[in-house]
Structures are given as C-alpha cells and as structure tokens.
Design a protein around this motif. Sequence first.
Motif, PDB file in Angstrom:
ATOM      1  N   HIS A 152     -37.136   4.301  25.669  1.00  0.00           N
ATOM      2  CA  HIS A 152     -38.288   4.839  24.938  1.00  0.00           C
ATOM      3  C   HIS A 152     -37.871   5.127  23.488  1.00  0.00           C
ATOM      4  CE1 HIS A 152     -40.564   5.126  28.615  1.00  0.00           C
ATOM      5  NE2 HIS A 152     -39.557   5.781  29.184  1.00  0.00           N
ATOM      6  N   PRO A 153     -37.970   4.101  22.627  1.00  0.00           N
ATOM      7  CA  PRO A 153     -37.523   4.289  21.237  1.00  0.00           C
ATOM      8  C   PRO A 153     -38.264   5.412  20.528  1.00  0.00           C
ATOM      9  CG  PRO A 153     -38.244   2.007  21.649  1.00  0.00           C
ATOM     10  CD  PRO A 153     -38.400   2.729  22.927  1.00  0.00           C
ATOM     11  N   ILE A 154     -39.464   5.781  20.984  1.00  0.00           N
ATOM     12  CA  ILE A 154     -40.192   6.889  20.356  1.00  0.00           C
ATOM     13  C   ILE A 154     -39.401   8.191  20.519  1.00  0.00           C
ATOM     14  CG2 ILE A 154     -41.685   7.287  22.400  1.00  0.00           C
ATOM     15  CD1 ILE A 154     -42.600   7.979  18.726  1.00  0.00           C
ATOM     16  N   SER A 155     -38.649   8.286  21.611  1.00  0.00           N
ATOM     17  CA  SER A 155     -37.842   9.478  21.837  1.00  0.00           C
ATOM     18  C   SER A 155     -36.730   9.563  20.780  1.00  0.00           C
ATOM     19  CB  SER A 155     -37.251   9.436  23.247  1.00  0.00           C
ATOM     20  OG  SER A 155     -36.660  10.663  23.554  1.00  0.00           O
TER      21      SER A 155
ATOM     22  N   ALA B 260     -41.146   8.822   8.693  1.00  0.00           N
ATOM     23  CA  ALA B 260     -39.684   8.694   8.777  1.00  0.00           C
ATOM     24  C   ALA B 260     -39.026   8.441   7.428  1.00  0.00           C
ATOM     25  CB  ALA B 260     -39.336   7.564   9.740  1.00  0.00           C
ATOM     26  N   ILE B 261     -39.715   7.738   6.535  1.00  0.00           N
ATOM     27  CA  ILE B 261     -38.985   7.141   5.405  1.00  0.00           C
ATOM     28  C   ILE B 261     -38.372   8.191   4.466  1.00  0.00           C
ATOM     29  CG2 ILE B 261     -40.940   6.791   3.795  1.00  0.00           C
ATOM     30  CD1 ILE B 261     -39.056   3.800   4.214  1.00  0.00           C
TER      31      ILE B 261
ATOM     32  N   LYS C  95     -33.946  -0.535   5.957  1.00  0.00           N
ATOM     33  CA  LYS C  95     -34.065  -1.606   6.966  1.00  0.00           C
ATOM     34  C   LYS C  95     -33.838  -1.054   8.388  1.00  0.00           C
ATOM     35  CE  LYS C  95     -29.464  -3.800   7.030  1.00  0.00           C
ATOM     36  NZ  LYS C  95     -28.988  -3.027   8.159  1.00  0.00           N
ATOM     37  N   ASP C  96     -32.979  -0.064   8.518  1.00  0.00           N
ATOM     38  CA  ASP C  96     -32.731   0.518   9.846  1.00  0.00           C
ATOM     39  C   ASP C  96     -33.921   1.362  10.304  1.00  0.00           C
ATOM     40  OD1 ASP C  96     -30.293  -0.697   9.932  1.00  0.00           O
ATOM     41  OD2 ASP C  96     -29.216   1.032   9.096  1.00  0.00           O
ATOM     42  N   ILE C  97     -34.554   2.037   9.330  1.00  0.00           N
ATOM     43  CA  ILE C  97     -35.749   2.835   9.671  1.00  0.00           C
ATOM     44  C   ILE C  97     -36.865   1.884  10.105  1.00  0.00           C
ATOM     45  CG2 ILE C  97     -37.473   4.461   8.775  1.00  0.00           C
ATOM     46  CD1 ILE C  97     -35.317   5.328   6.688  1.00  0.00           C
ATOM     47  N   GLU C  98     -37.015   0.798   9.353  1.00  0.00           N
ATOM     48  CA  GLU C  98     -38.068  -0.177   9.692  1.00  0.00           C
ATOM     49  C   GLU C  98     -37.826  -0.778  11.070  1.00  0.00           C
ATOM     50  OE1 GLU C  98     -39.476  -1.563   5.233  1.00  0.00           O
ATOM     51  OE2 GLU C  98     -37.931  -2.738   6.262  1.00  0.00           O
ATOM     52  N   GLU C  99     -36.565  -1.024  11.365  1.00  0.00           N
ATOM     53  CA  GLU C  99     -36.218  -1.620  12.667  1.00  0.00           C
ATOM     54  C   GLU C  99     -36.572  -0.658  13.812  1.00  0.00           C
ATOM     55  OE1 GLU C  99     -32.076  -2.772  14.594  1.00  0.00           O
ATOM     56  OE2 GLU C  99     -32.356  -3.656  12.605  1.00  0.00           O
ATOM     57  N   LEU C 100     -36.266   0.637  13.600  1.00  0.00           N
ATOM     58  CA  LEU C 100     -36.596   1.622  14.639  1.00  0.00           C
ATOM     59  C   LEU C 100     -38.122   1.711  14.806  1.00  0.00           C
ATOM     60  CD1 LEU C 100     -35.886   3.873  16.644  1.00  0.00           C
ATOM     61  CD2 LEU C 100     -35.683   5.462  14.717  1.00  0.00           C
ATOM     62  N   CYS C 101     -38.831   1.751  13.682  1.00  0.00           N
ATOM     63  CA  CYS C 101     -40.303   1.839  13.749  1.00  0.00           C
ATOM     64  C   CYS C 101     -40.875   0.623  14.468  1.00  0.00           C
ATOM     65  CB  CYS C 101     -40.908   1.946  12.342  1.00  0.00           C
ATOM     66  SG  CYS C 101     -40.511   3.499  11.538  1.00  0.00           S
ATOM     67  N   ASP C 102     -40.278  -0.520  14.225  1.00  0.00           N
ATOM     68  CA  ASP C 102     -40.735  -1.748  14.860  1.00  0.00           C
ATOM     69  C   ASP C 102     -40.561  -1.670  16.385  1.00  0.00           C
ATOM     70  OD1 ASP C 102     -41.822  -4.177  14.087  1.00  0.00           O
ATOM     71  OD2 ASP C 102     -39.967  -5.214  14.740  1.00  0.00           O
ATOM     72  N   LYS C 103     -39.415  -1.146  16.802  1.00  0.00           N
ATOM     73  CA  LYS C 103     -39.150  -0.984  18.247  1.00  0.00           C
ATOM     74  C   LYS C 103     -40.168  -0.026  18.859  1.00  0.00           C
ATOM     75  CE  LYS C 103     -34.140  -1.554  18.529  1.00  0.00           C
ATOM     76  NZ  LYS C 103     -32.914  -0.804  18.544  1.00  0.00           N
TER      77      LYS C 103
END
Length: 305
Positions: free
Chosen positions: A196-199, A271-272, A283-291
């Motif tokens: 659960h990436p939202i967690s 998040a940003i 790019k890591d924040i975007e990747e997490l948001c994408d997940k």
Amino acid sequence: MGGGLQTSISGLSSSTTSVASSVFSFTYANGRRYHSDRFHKASYFMPNDEKEQDRLDLFHHLFLSLLGGRLCTAPLDNPHRVLDVGTGTGIWAIDFADEHPQAEVIGTDVSPIQPNWVPPNVQFEVEDMEEEWTYPDNYFDFIHMRSMSGSFIDWDRVIEQAYRKTAPGGYLEYQDYGCEMYLLDGTLLQGESEEHPISTYIHHVATAAEKHGRPLTVAPTIKARMERAGFVDCVARRAIWPVGPWPKDKQLKEIGKWGLLGALDSLLPFAIHLLTREGWLVKDIEELCDKVAKSYAKNYYYTYG
Ligand SMILES: C[S@@+](CC[C@H](N)C(=O)[O-])C[C@H]1O[C@@H](n2cnc3c(N)ncnc32)[C@H](O)[C@@H]1O
C-alpha cells in the motif's frame, strides 16, 4: 461545481478591500506558485495557483456532499458576524454570504486569491491568522475553519483567539478530512508498505509536516482544544470519506468518485514542498505519487471527514 458560485451572480458588488502589493509578491518552486514570503511566520506548504484553486473548489464540493449540501452543522440562529479563517478561494464564504444575506462575512487568508466580484455582504482580508487577531473580543456569531491542517504551529493559540473573538452564544466549527487511510476491513495503514504505497506516502509526508512544525493530523485534536479554550457543548462528528467509487450506496459512490479525484489532485502538491525540504529528489516524489495513484485503482481505501 457548488451551486453557490452560480447563485452569487445576483446582487454582486466589487470587493473594496485594498491590500499591500507585497502580498502579491508570490514565491515559486517546482513549477508551482506559493504565498508571499512577506509572511515570515506563516509558511503554508501548499501552492496558491489556479491548479490549487481548482483543487480547493473540488474539496468544497466534497465537503458539501458529505454534509448533504450544508455549509456547516452548527445550529446557527440568524448569525450577523461571520469569520472564515483561511478562506482559500473564498468559495465557502461566498456561499455562506449568499445563504445568509443578513450576515457580514469576512474571509481571511495569507493569499489574496479570492475573486473581486462577490456578494455585497462578504469581504476578504489578507491576514496571517497565527498573529494576534485584530477583531474586537466577543465579536463573531460564527467562526468557521476548514481544511487548515498543516497551516498553524500553535493550534491552541488559534483556538483560544477564536474563543475570545466569539460572541456569547456563538459557535466555532472546524471541518477537515483525515490524513490517515483505512482499508475496507477497518485496518489503519501505518508506516512504509510495499503493498500500500499510500501508507509509505502518508508516513513520509506527515513526518515531514511534523518536522516543519505544522502537523497534518490536527482534526482529532480539535474538540479537546476547543474545550480547553472554554467552548462548551463541543461535538465531534466523523463520516466515512471513500477514496474511489467502490461503495454500493449511490450517494457514497458519488462522494468516492470525487474523493478519488481530490486524492489524485492532492498527491504531488501535498508532497513536493514538504519532501523536497527533506532532501527528496522531485523524480523520487513523482515516482511514489505514481505508485499511489496506480494503487488507488486496485484497492478500496477510505478516510474520515
Ligand atoms: C487547504 S486550504 C483551505 C481553504 C478553505 N478553508 C477551504 O476549505 O476551501 C488552507 C488555506 O489556509 C490558508 N492559510 C494557511 N496558513 C494561514 C495563516 N497562517 N493565516 C491565514 N491563512 C492561512 C492557505 O493560504 C489556504 O488558502
């Protein structure tokens, strides 16, 4: 979205509020626009550009849907002086002024992003509400605050000021949605999670907000703060806020559809600012948001409003 914006077209007058130009000296980061750094103490983490204004108006619609179309739940009796703290686009204040033509409604914010053409009984003021409030004591019949998580360092002081500025017999109402997320079986998601990436997302964003001194998890603390400040007959209500169109109930399903849209719109801006301060790469924040976005499509999540 939100019937009030349409009804406010009748009986318009130009807002006469004048503000120092420094409050329009917005700051920019990661392609987004933020409030002026004239407010040295205030340091609000969300942008104030058009994209954010659309997001705020979408959440206005969500709050109204959750309250069956009502702007508030306080049992108001012909309120005359009303304050909306951190008014954002002013959409709540405008709707409230439309519904209560006898009331004088003031909306305050660090960002002067409210429209100029508003009902004659609403005005907007640029104020940092962490500073001393300039209104007389025992003044307002109703003080409203919504979605102010992450805005203040000293919540007790804000609520104490609200208490002092509320007229005897008046009301303070706070509305918000939870920063936490639950699975359909009631499990509260906590800490990092592959499944659960939202967690993971909430864990990092909430921790960063805490470090920033402006926590996101204020909603459950508000009732106790109101009581400590002196308010009586305080009531806390919780309603399920589905994130996704999974509910069988027709009305909840509708809220879930908007809830999902709101959650998706909020992911990156929430998040940003906070995570780049913690050294995360965009790019890591975007990747997490994408997940997280992808997992919203696969899982049944809810929070509380
Ligand atoms: C999530 S928005 C909510 C806007 C509005 N209450 C609503 O529900 O549509 C939070 C608002 O609080 C404002 N804000 C944050 N810190 C503030 C402060 N110290 N004083 C006044 N307004 C503040 C922000 O500029 C933003 O418009």
